[in-house]
Design a protein around this motif. Sequence first.
Motif, PDB file in Angstrom:
ATOM      1  N   ALA A   1     -11.665   9.424  -1.492  1.00  2.13           N
ATOM      2  CA  ALA A   1     -12.715  10.088  -2.271  1.00  2.13           C
ATOM      3  C   ALA A   1     -13.405   9.094  -3.210  1.00  2.13           C
ATOM      4  O   ALA A   1     -14.596   9.221  -3.484  1.00  2.13           O
ATOM      5  CB  ALA A   1     -12.129  11.245  -3.066  1.00  2.13           C
ATOM      6  N   ALA A   2     -12.675   8.080  -3.660  1.00  2.49           N
ATOM      7  CA  ALA A   2     -13.234   7.071  -4.562  1.00  2.49           C
ATOM      8  C   ALA A   2     -14.068   6.042  -3.804  1.00  2.49           C
ATOM      9  O   ALA A   2     -14.779   5.258  -4.411  1.00  2.49           O
ATOM     10  CB  ALA A   2     -12.117   6.375  -5.324  1.00  2.49           C
ATOM     11  N   GLY A   3     -13.952   6.028  -2.468  1.00  2.00           N
ATOM     12  CA  GLY A   3     -14.731   5.078  -1.685  1.00  2.00           C
ATOM     13  C   GLY A   3     -13.941   3.891  -1.157  1.00  2.00           C
ATOM     14  O   GLY A   3     -14.519   2.904  -0.704  1.00  2.00           O
ATOM     15  N   VAL A   4     -12.608   3.970  -1.230  1.00  2.48           N
ATOM     16  CA  VAL A   4     -11.773   2.891  -0.699  1.00  2.48           C
ATOM     17  C   VAL A   4     -11.962   2.818   0.813  1.00  2.48           C
ATOM     18  O   VAL A   4     -11.954   3.832   1.497  1.00  2.48           O
ATOM     19  CB  VAL A   4     -10.285   3.124  -1.071  1.00  2.48           C
ATOM     20  CG1 VAL A   4      -9.369   2.189  -0.308  1.00  2.48           C
ATOM     21  CG2 VAL A   4     -10.088   2.980  -2.573  1.00  2.48           C
ATOM     22  N   THR A   5     -12.133   1.600   1.325  1.00  2.00           N
ATOM     23  CA  THR A   5     -12.380   1.398   2.761  1.00  2.00           C
ATOM     24  C   THR A   5     -11.074   1.373   3.554  1.00  2.00           C
ATOM     25  O   THR A   5     -10.983   1.945   4.629  1.00  2.00           O
ATOM     26  CB  THR A   5     -13.120   0.058   2.985  1.00  2.00           C
ATOM     27  OG1 THR A   5     -14.134  -0.088   1.995  1.00  2.00           O
ATOM     28  CG2 THR A   5     -13.751   0.009   4.358  1.00  2.00           C
ATOM     29  N   ALA A   6     -10.071   0.663   3.019  1.00  2.00           N
ATOM     30  CA  ALA A   6      -8.784   0.543   3.724  1.00  2.00           C
ATOM     31  C   ALA A   6      -7.657   0.618   2.703  1.00  2.00           C
ATOM     32  O   ALA A   6      -7.806   0.217   1.555  1.00  2.00           O
ATOM     33  CB  ALA A   6      -8.717  -0.768   4.493  1.00  2.00           C
ATOM     34  N   TYR A   7      -6.523   1.103   3.174  1.00  2.00           N
ATOM     35  CA  TYR A   7      -5.384   1.408   2.338  1.00  2.00           C
ATOM     36  C   TYR A   7      -4.201   0.648   2.917  1.00  2.00           C
ATOM     37  O   TYR A   7      -3.845   0.857   4.080  1.00  2.00           O
ATOM     38  CB  TYR A   7      -5.189   2.916   2.467  1.00  2.00           C
ATOM     39  CG  TYR A   7      -4.344   3.590   1.446  1.00  2.00           C
ATOM     40  CD1 TYR A   7      -4.901   4.063   0.265  1.00  2.00           C
ATOM     41  CD2 TYR A   7      -2.998   3.824   1.685  1.00  2.00           C
ATOM     42  CE1 TYR A   7      -4.127   4.734  -0.658  1.00  2.00           C
ATOM     43  CE2 TYR A   7      -2.223   4.494   0.766  1.00  2.00           C
ATOM     44  CZ  TYR A   7      -2.796   4.946  -0.409  1.00  2.00           C
ATOM     45  OH  TYR A   7      -2.037   5.616  -1.326  1.00  2.00           O
ATOM     46  N   VAL A   8      -3.618  -0.294   2.157  1.00  2.00           N
ATOM     47  CA  VAL A   8      -2.485  -1.081   2.650  1.00  2.00           C
ATOM     48  C   VAL A   8      -1.276  -0.774   1.773  1.00  2.00           C
ATOM     49  O   VAL A   8      -1.307  -0.993   0.563  1.00  2.00           O
ATOM     50  CB  VAL A   8      -2.799  -2.599   2.641  1.00  2.00           C
ATOM     51  CG1 VAL A   8      -1.589  -3.406   3.061  1.00  2.00           C
ATOM     52  CG2 VAL A   8      -3.995  -2.902   3.550  1.00  2.00           C
ATOM     53  N   VAL A   9      -0.223  -0.242   2.398  1.00  2.00           N
ATOM     54  CA  VAL A   9       0.973   0.168   1.660  1.00  2.00           C
ATOM     55  C   VAL A   9       1.934  -1.013   1.514  1.00  2.00           C
ATOM     56  O   VAL A   9       2.217  -1.727   2.478  1.00  2.00           O
ATOM     57  CB  VAL A   9       1.668   1.350   2.375  1.00  2.00           C
ATOM     58  CG1 VAL A   9       2.935   1.755   1.633  1.00  2.00           C
ATOM     59  CG2 VAL A   9       0.719   2.543   2.474  1.00  2.00           C
ATOM     60  N   LYS A  10       2.419  -1.216   0.274  1.00  2.00           N
ATOM     61  CA  LYS A  10       3.421  -2.252  -0.002  1.00  2.00           C
ATOM     62  C   LYS A  10       4.781  -1.743   0.447  1.00  2.00           C
ATOM     63  O   LYS A  10       5.038  -0.556   0.303  1.00  2.00           O
ATOM     64  CB  LYS A  10       3.489  -2.551  -1.497  1.00  2.00           C
ATOM     65  CG  LYS A  10       2.217  -3.122  -2.091  1.00  2.00           C
ATOM     66  CD  LYS A  10       2.408  -3.251  -3.599  1.00  2.00           C
ATOM     67  CE  LYS A  10       1.165  -3.723  -4.300  1.00  2.00           C
ATOM     68  NZ  LYS A  10       1.332  -3.771  -5.746  1.00  2.00           N
ATOM     69  N   PRO A  11       5.668  -2.572   0.922  1.00  2.00           N
ATOM     70  CA  PRO A  11       5.434  -3.985   1.208  1.00  2.00           C
ATOM     71  C   PRO A  11       4.652  -4.149   2.513  1.00  2.00           C
ATOM     72  O   PRO A  11       4.780  -3.331   3.416  1.00  2.00           O
ATOM     73  CB  PRO A  11       6.840  -4.552   1.347  1.00  2.00           C
ATOM     74  CG  PRO A  11       7.667  -3.405   1.816  1.00  2.00           C
ATOM     75  CD  PRO A  11       7.035  -2.169   1.217  1.00  2.00           C
ATOM     76  N   PHE A  12       3.859  -5.193   2.591  1.00  2.00           N
ATOM     77  CA  PHE A  12       3.070  -5.470   3.792  1.00  2.00           C
ATOM     78  C   PHE A  12       3.229  -6.947   4.121  1.00  2.00           C
ATOM     79  O   PHE A  12       3.606  -7.743   3.262  1.00  2.00           O
ATOM     80  CB  PHE A  12       1.595  -5.123   3.578  1.00  2.00           C
ATOM     81  CG  PHE A  12       0.995  -5.828   2.391  1.00  2.00           C
ATOM     82  CD1 PHE A  12       0.460  -7.100   2.512  1.00  2.00           C
ATOM     83  CD2 PHE A  12       0.985  -5.224   1.149  1.00  2.00           C
ATOM     84  CE1 PHE A  12      -0.070  -7.754   1.414  1.00  2.00           C
ATOM     85  CE2 PHE A  12       0.453  -5.875   0.047  1.00  2.00           C
ATOM     86  CZ  PHE A  12      -0.076  -7.148   0.178  1.00  2.00           C
ATOM     87  N   SER A  13       2.922  -7.298   5.353  1.00  2.00           N
ATOM     88  CA  SER A  13       3.010  -8.706   5.730  1.00  2.00           C
ATOM     89  C   SER A  13       1.656  -9.365   5.476  1.00  2.00           C
ATOM     90  O   SER A  13       0.616  -8.711   5.602  1.00  2.00           O
ATOM     91  CB  SER A  13       3.392  -8.854   7.201  1.00  2.00           C
ATOM     92  OG  SER A  13       2.256  -8.603   8.006  1.00  2.00           O
ATOM     93  N   PRO A  14       1.664 -10.642   5.112  1.00  2.00           N
ATOM     94  CA  PRO A  14       0.400 -11.361   4.934  1.00  2.00           C
ATOM     95  C   PRO A  14      -0.479 -11.293   6.187  1.00  2.00           C
ATOM     96  O   PRO A  14      -1.694 -11.175   6.076  1.00  2.00           O
ATOM     97  CB  PRO A  14       0.833 -12.794   4.638  1.00  2.00           C
ATOM     98  CG  PRO A  14       2.202 -12.654   4.043  1.00  2.00           C
ATOM     99  CD  PRO A  14       2.816 -11.474   4.733  1.00  2.00           C
ATOM    100  N   LEU A  15       0.150 -11.309   7.365  1.00  2.00           N
ATOM    101  CA  LEU A  15      -0.634 -11.240   8.609  1.00  2.00           C
ATOM    102  C   LEU A  15      -1.339  -9.905   8.743  1.00  2.00           C
ATOM    103  O   LEU A  15      -2.484  -9.828   9.186  1.00  2.00           O
ATOM    104  CB  LEU A  15       0.264 -11.465   9.832  1.00  2.00           C
ATOM    105  CG  LEU A  15       0.786 -12.895  10.009  1.00  2.00           C
ATOM    106  CD1 LEU A  15       1.740 -12.969  11.185  1.00  2.00           C
ATOM    107  CD2 LEU A  15      -0.369 -13.874  10.180  1.00  2.00           C
ATOM    108  N   GLN A  16      -0.666  -8.831   8.336  1.00  2.00           N
ATOM    109  CA  GLN A  16      -1.275  -7.495   8.363  1.00  2.00           C
ATOM    110  C   GLN A  16      -2.504  -7.476   7.451  1.00  2.00           C
ATOM    111  O   GLN A  16      -3.552  -6.955   7.821  1.00  2.00           O
ATOM    112  CB  GLN A  16      -0.242  -6.461   7.897  1.00  2.00           C
ATOM    113  CG  GLN A  16      -0.792  -5.052   7.779  1.00  2.00           C
ATOM    114  CD  GLN A  16       0.151  -4.108   7.026  1.00  2.00           C
ATOM    115  OE1 GLN A  16       1.226  -4.492   6.580  1.00  2.00           O
ATOM    116  NE2 GLN A  16      -0.267  -2.869   6.884  1.00  2.00           N
TER     117      GLN A  16
END
Length: 125
Positions: free
Chosen positions: A95-110
Amino acid sequence: MNILVADDESVLRFLLTETLADEGYAIAEAEDGRQAMEKLEQESYDLVILDYMMPEKTGVEVCEWLRGTETPNRDIPVILLTAKALEKDKEKARAAGVTAYVVKPFSPLQLIDTVESLLDEAKRP
């Protein structure tokens, strides 16, 4: 390609900066939401990475502000990094306009894959 990385955790900010710089991106850093807003008003970026939980302003608040202002960065892709994986949090981010959502923990490659695909999309007419 200029990317703004805003995260209050210096270790994570360093990791993100190093990872993206190794891929050839120019990186600017912000330690909190207010600093991110100042930088977004002063310079043009191709993409911004915001941490959800930051002092001063959250990543969602920064994104809401960005989408509602007349800056050159208004329409750039926004990646939100978060430990909050609940659907209501994702809805608030969208709703705020975020394009993509990445959940921690994540890999640098992701993260690099996400950055590259968003920048590719942004280039298309």
